[in-house]
Design an enzyme around this catalytic site. Structure first.
Site, PDB file in Angstrom:
ATOM      1  N   ARG A 147     -17.438 -19.264  20.444  1.00 23.55           N
ATOM      2  CA  ARG A 147     -18.630 -18.022  20.738  1.00 23.55           C
ATOM      3  C   ARG A 147     -20.113 -19.521  21.589  1.00 23.55           C
ATOM      4  O   ARG A 147     -20.247 -20.033  22.042  1.00 23.55           O
ATOM      5  CB  ARG A 147     -19.397 -18.779  19.768  1.00 23.55           C
ATOM      6  CG  ARG A 147     -18.017 -17.574  18.111  1.00 23.55           C
ATOM      7  CD  ARG A 147     -19.414 -17.235  16.642  1.00 23.55           C
ATOM      8  NE  ARG A 147     -18.362 -16.902  15.706  1.00 23.55           N
ATOM      9  CZ  ARG A 147     -17.238 -17.493  14.846  1.00 23.55           C
ATOM     10  NH1 ARG A 147     -17.537 -18.537  15.519  1.00 23.55           N
ATOM     11  NH2 ARG A 147     -16.345 -16.948  14.357  1.00 23.55           N
ATOM     12  N   LYS A 171     -18.976 -21.240  12.650  1.00 19.46           N
ATOM     13  CA  LYS A 171     -20.292 -20.312  11.142  1.00 19.46           C
ATOM     14  C   LYS A 171     -19.699 -21.123  10.024  1.00 19.46           C
ATOM     15  O   LYS A 171     -19.264 -21.365   9.420  1.00 19.46           O
ATOM     16  CB  LYS A 171     -19.663 -18.815  11.537  1.00 19.46           C
ATOM     17  CG  LYS A 171     -20.270 -18.095  12.252  1.00 19.46           C
ATOM     18  CD  LYS A 171     -19.815 -16.505  12.795  1.00 19.46           C
ATOM     19  CE  LYS A 171     -20.681 -15.462  13.249  1.00 19.46           C
ATOM     20  NZ  LYS A 171     -20.145 -14.062  13.517  1.00 19.46           N
ATOM     21  N   HIS A 246     -19.477 -13.366  26.064  1.00 16.67           N
ATOM     22  CA  HIS A 246     -18.319 -12.145  24.835  1.00 16.67           C
ATOM     23  C   HIS A 246     -17.715 -11.924  25.755  1.00 16.67           C
ATOM     24  O   HIS A 246     -16.513 -11.841  24.692  1.00 16.67           O
ATOM     25  CB  HIS A 246     -19.366 -11.137  24.154  1.00 16.67           C
ATOM     26  CG  HIS A 246     -18.435 -11.759  22.496  1.00 16.67           C
ATOM     27  ND1 HIS A 246     -18.581 -12.385  21.995  1.00 16.67           N
ATOM     28  CD2 HIS A 246     -17.853 -10.584  22.211  1.00 16.67           C
ATOM     29  CE1 HIS A 246     -18.263 -12.349  20.415  1.00 16.67           C
ATOM     30  NE2 HIS A 246     -18.022 -10.852  20.691  1.00 16.67           N
ATOM     31  N   ARG A 249     -14.736 -15.155  25.886  1.00 15.36           N
ATOM     32  CA  ARG A 249     -14.483 -14.864  24.772  1.00 15.36           C
ATOM     33  C   ARG A 249     -13.113 -14.344  24.524  1.00 15.36           C
ATOM     34  O   ARG A 249     -12.270 -14.271  24.383  1.00 15.36           O
ATOM     35  CB  ARG A 249     -15.112 -15.098  23.521  1.00 15.36           C
ATOM     36  CG  ARG A 249     -15.164 -15.122  21.963  1.00 15.36           C
ATOM     37  CD  ARG A 249     -15.989 -14.848  21.355  1.00 15.36           C
ATOM     38  NE  ARG A 249     -15.415 -15.475  19.877  1.00 15.36           N
ATOM     39  CZ  ARG A 249     -15.041 -15.545  19.177  1.00 15.36           C
ATOM     40  NH1 ARG A 249     -15.194 -17.152  19.520  1.00 15.36           N
ATOM     41  NH2 ARG A 249     -15.240 -15.648  17.917  1.00 15.36           N
ATOM     42  N   HIS A 272     -12.027 -16.596  12.913  1.00 17.86           N
ATOM     43  CA  HIS A 272     -12.186 -15.864  12.578  1.00 17.86           C
ATOM     44  C   HIS A 272     -11.732 -16.185  10.693  1.00 17.86           C
ATOM     45  O   HIS A 272     -10.936 -16.831  10.742  1.00 17.86           O
ATOM     46  CB  HIS A 272     -11.453 -14.791  13.325  1.00 17.86           C
ATOM     47  CG  HIS A 272     -12.074 -14.271  14.382  1.00 17.86           C
ATOM     48  ND1 HIS A 272     -11.122 -13.226  15.112  1.00 17.86           N
ATOM     49  CD2 HIS A 272     -13.167 -14.355  14.873  1.00 17.86           C
ATOM     50  CE1 HIS A 272     -11.733 -12.917  15.892  1.00 17.86           C
ATOM     51  NE2 HIS A 272     -13.300 -13.214  16.419  1.00 17.86           N
ATOM     52  N   TYR A 281      -7.176  -7.455  19.085  1.00 16.70           N
ATOM     53  CA  TYR A 281      -6.791  -7.813  20.046  1.00 16.70           C
ATOM     54  C   TYR A 281      -4.899  -7.047  20.154  1.00 16.70           C
ATOM     55  O   TYR A 281      -4.174  -7.599  21.122  1.00 16.70           O
ATOM     56  CB  TYR A 281      -6.448  -9.172  19.938  1.00 16.70           C
ATOM     57  CG  TYR A 281      -8.086  -9.626  20.746  1.00 16.70           C
ATOM     58  CD1 TYR A 281      -9.057  -9.597  21.764  1.00 16.70           C
ATOM     59  CD2 TYR A 281      -8.988 -10.448  19.466  1.00 16.70           C
ATOM     60  CE1 TYR A 281      -9.832 -10.018  21.907  1.00 16.70           C
ATOM     61  CE2 TYR A 281      -9.976 -10.779  20.133  1.00 16.70           C
ATOM     62  CZ  TYR A 281     -10.604 -10.526  20.963  1.00 16.70           C
ATOM     63  OH  TYR A 281     -11.730 -11.252  21.067  1.00 16.70           O
TER      64      TYR A 281
END
Length: 303
Positions: A147, A171, A246, A249, A272, A281
């Site tokens: 990110r 995160k 992004h 990414r 994730h 994807y």
């Protein structure tokens, strides 16, 4: 002609919820459209059943209305019927058992491998320390799929010992390990050697970030990197509107899958928490499977 129930509902929206004139106009328009549907059935909108609501939504779908707009229409109906139920004008809410139209998820935008190489070539063509920094940023981003916030806030210690694996704090302060390619390691080494040229050697030695700056955080900002990337895109002959951190990414994940990586590995590298997020994807996997079948199945191309 607006029914008295709709009028009372709109009056409540103004008096109790402070709805703006524009909101009232939108609700009125949506409910009038539903009333037109019910008029064909010979009944007022307040007498609608769940099947009436489903038939109305089916008609909107047949007219190629977007799921987002259909959901807005359904939201207006839900609030209208909840109002009627709350005030005792109906004994039930016909929208309670009606499923919302699925919005779906837009396919991620990504660059071709050729376009990524053009970006990297444009970054390498920038003179001096700025070019080495731009190259390191792009090589690390494309090699890891970080990110943008993770990328610009990488500590110098993350790459100081030339690691084959980058440890990233993402995160929720969760750490994950991402392999670092040889080109990315080479670019990081070259940048570290030239790092003091932008801030001054003394300031750089005191700064703990891989990509230091004079911002209040002490490292390159997200906006600063996005602006830099836009300039590199122009130099590479690519539309800046189609190039963003992004998008790179997404390109990392899409290209990995196109070359045979499994979805679970890509999930872990992207950080994730749920594989359902990574499943955006799967169109890449679908395309790869079609290519394999068309190329290798004995009956491909026959018939």
């Amino acid at each position: 002609m607006t029914s008295r129930h709709v009028e009372r509902f709109l009056e409540m929206m103004v008096a109790e919820r402070g709805a703006s004139p524009r909101t009232i106009e939108a609700y009125g328009r949506d409910l009038a459209d539903f009333a037109g549907h019910m008029r064909v059935a010979g009944r007022p909108p307040e007498d609608a059943t769940a099947d009436d609501v489903r038939a109305y939504l089916a008609g909107l779908a047949a007219a190629a209305m977007t799921p987002r707009t259909m959901n807005r229409r359904l939201s207006a109906l839900r609030q209208f019927f909840r109002f009627l139920f709350a005030e005792g004008s109906r004994a039930d809410d016909p929208t309670a058992t009606v499923d919302s139209p699925r919005l779906g998820r837009p396919l991620p935008k990504y660059l071709s491998e050729t376009d990524v190489e053009r970006l990297l070539d444009a970054a390498r063509a920038i003179d001096g320390a700025r070019g080495l920094r731009a190259t390191a940023l792009l090589e690390i981003l494309y090699a890891t799929g970080l990110r943008v916030s993770e990328l610009v806030s990488l500590p110098l210690s993350a790459v100081a010992r030339d690691p084959a694996v980058l440890v990233v704090r993402g995160k929720g302060s969760k750490e994950r390990m991402v392999p670092l390619s040889e080109p990315a390691r080479d670019a990081a080494r070259a940048w570290i050697e030239a790092r003091g040229a932008l801030l001054g050697e003394a300031a750089a030695r005191k700064n703990r970030w891989l990509f230091p700056s004079r911002s209040k955080d002490g490292h390159l900002t997200r906006d600063g990197f996005a602006k830099m990337l836009g300039e590199i895109a122009v130099a590479a002959g690519l539309p800046p509107s189609k190039v963003s951190p992004h998008v790179l990414r997404h390109s990392f994940a899409s290209h990995l899958l196109a070359h045979g990586a499994d979805l679970r590995s890509v999930q872990q590298m992207l950080g994730h928490a749920d594989i359902s997020t990574t499943q955006i994807y799967t169109h890449i996997l679908d395309e790869r499977l079609r290519t394999l079948v068309n190329s290798h199945h004995p009956l491909a191309g026959k018939g």
